[in-house]
Write an enzyme that holds these catalytic residues in place. Structure first.
Site, PDB file in Angstrom:
ATOM      1  N   ASN A  13       0.800  -1.147   0.296  1.00 21.70           N
ATOM      2  CA  ASN A  13      -0.024  -0.258   0.131  1.00 21.70           C
ATOM      3  C   ASN A  13       1.009   1.473  -0.083  1.00 21.70           C
ATOM      4  O   ASN A  13       2.172   1.731   0.191  1.00 21.70           O
ATOM      5  CB  ASN A  13      -0.740  -0.327   1.145  1.00 21.70           C
ATOM      6  CG  ASN A  13      -2.259  -0.553   1.112  1.00 21.70           C
ATOM      7  OD1 ASN A  13      -3.035  -0.146   0.455  1.00 21.70           O
ATOM      8  ND2 ASN A  13      -2.480  -1.997   1.066  1.00 21.70           N
ATOM      9  N   HIS A  68      21.802   2.345  13.187  1.00 23.60           N
ATOM     10  CA  HIS A  68      22.941   2.814  12.816  1.00 23.60           C
ATOM     11  C   HIS A  68      23.747   2.486  13.834  1.00 23.60           C
ATOM     12  O   HIS A  68      23.010   2.350  15.479  1.00 23.60           O
ATOM     13  CB  HIS A  68      22.274   4.530  14.027  1.00 23.60           C
ATOM     14  CG  HIS A  68      21.685   5.422  12.957  1.00 23.60           C
ATOM     15  ND1 HIS A  68      22.503   6.169  12.075  1.00 23.60           N
ATOM     16  CD2 HIS A  68      20.097   5.375  13.136  1.00 23.60           C
ATOM     17  CE1 HIS A  68      21.544   6.690  10.885  1.00 23.60           C
ATOM     18  NE2 HIS A  68      20.590   6.155  11.526  1.00 23.60           N
TER      19      HIS A  68
END
Length: 179
Positions: free
Chosen positions: A69, A96
């Protein structure tokens, strides 16, 4: 040449209207993902709506019959056949580095790519976040707004922050017929 194809996807193809407004848009997107970018295994009954961000194209594969979607962020993932991905889902393949306190996190780099694997027939609800390396089993359901930080068993229903087992989709003492 791959950068040119990616550029065309990001600045033209992904911005075409949703299929509810212009059904031809979905056909163009799916054709492009299948024939040009080679990340979609087939176009039969597949839908990829507008504004689907695809990160590292080398780490993205989408199975035939899946429905992605609008406003979905896929940094990297291997998505099986007939998978439903609701709007605003984030599927992450990197994070990270943050292990050192003497260096700002922004300067520590990223982890190695670990694209999530989403099994055939799974359904990921609206606004869910799937973390790197997670495996979502065949036929599993991830509830809306869930934070998936660990593997999900096949045919399990999970939800919450973090996502926890709610129930199994398999009735007690029933065997699953696999195709």
């Amino acid at each position: 040449m791959a950068k040119v194809y990616a550029f065309i996807y990001y600045f033209i193809i992904r911005k075409l209207p949703d299929s509810k407004y212009l059904s031809f848009s979905n056909k163009v997107r799916c054709w492009y993902l299948h024939k040009v970018l080679n990340i979609l295994s087939g176009t039969k009954s597949t839908k990829v709506e507008s504004n689907v961000y695809l990160g590292n194209l080398k780490n993205v594969k989408i199975g035939e019959g899946s429905r992605i979607n609008e406003n979905v962020f896929i940094q990297g993932a291997y998505i099986g056949k007939n998978v439903l991905v609701a709007p605003n889902v984030a599927i992450l393949s990197k994070n990270h580095e943050h292990g050192r306190v003497d260096i700002p996190i922004v300067d520590q780099g990223e982890t190695e790519a670990a694209p999530p694997i989403i099994g055939d027939g799974a359904w990921i609800g609206r606004n869910a976040v799937v973390l790197p390396g997670v495996k979502i089993g065949e036929g599993a359901i991830v509830g809306a707004c869930s934070f998936v930080n660990r593997d999900v068993e096949p045919f399990a229903v999970v939800g919450g922050v973090p996502a926890r087992f709610i129930k199994s989709r398999i009735p007690d003492n029933a065997e699953v017929e696999r195709k």
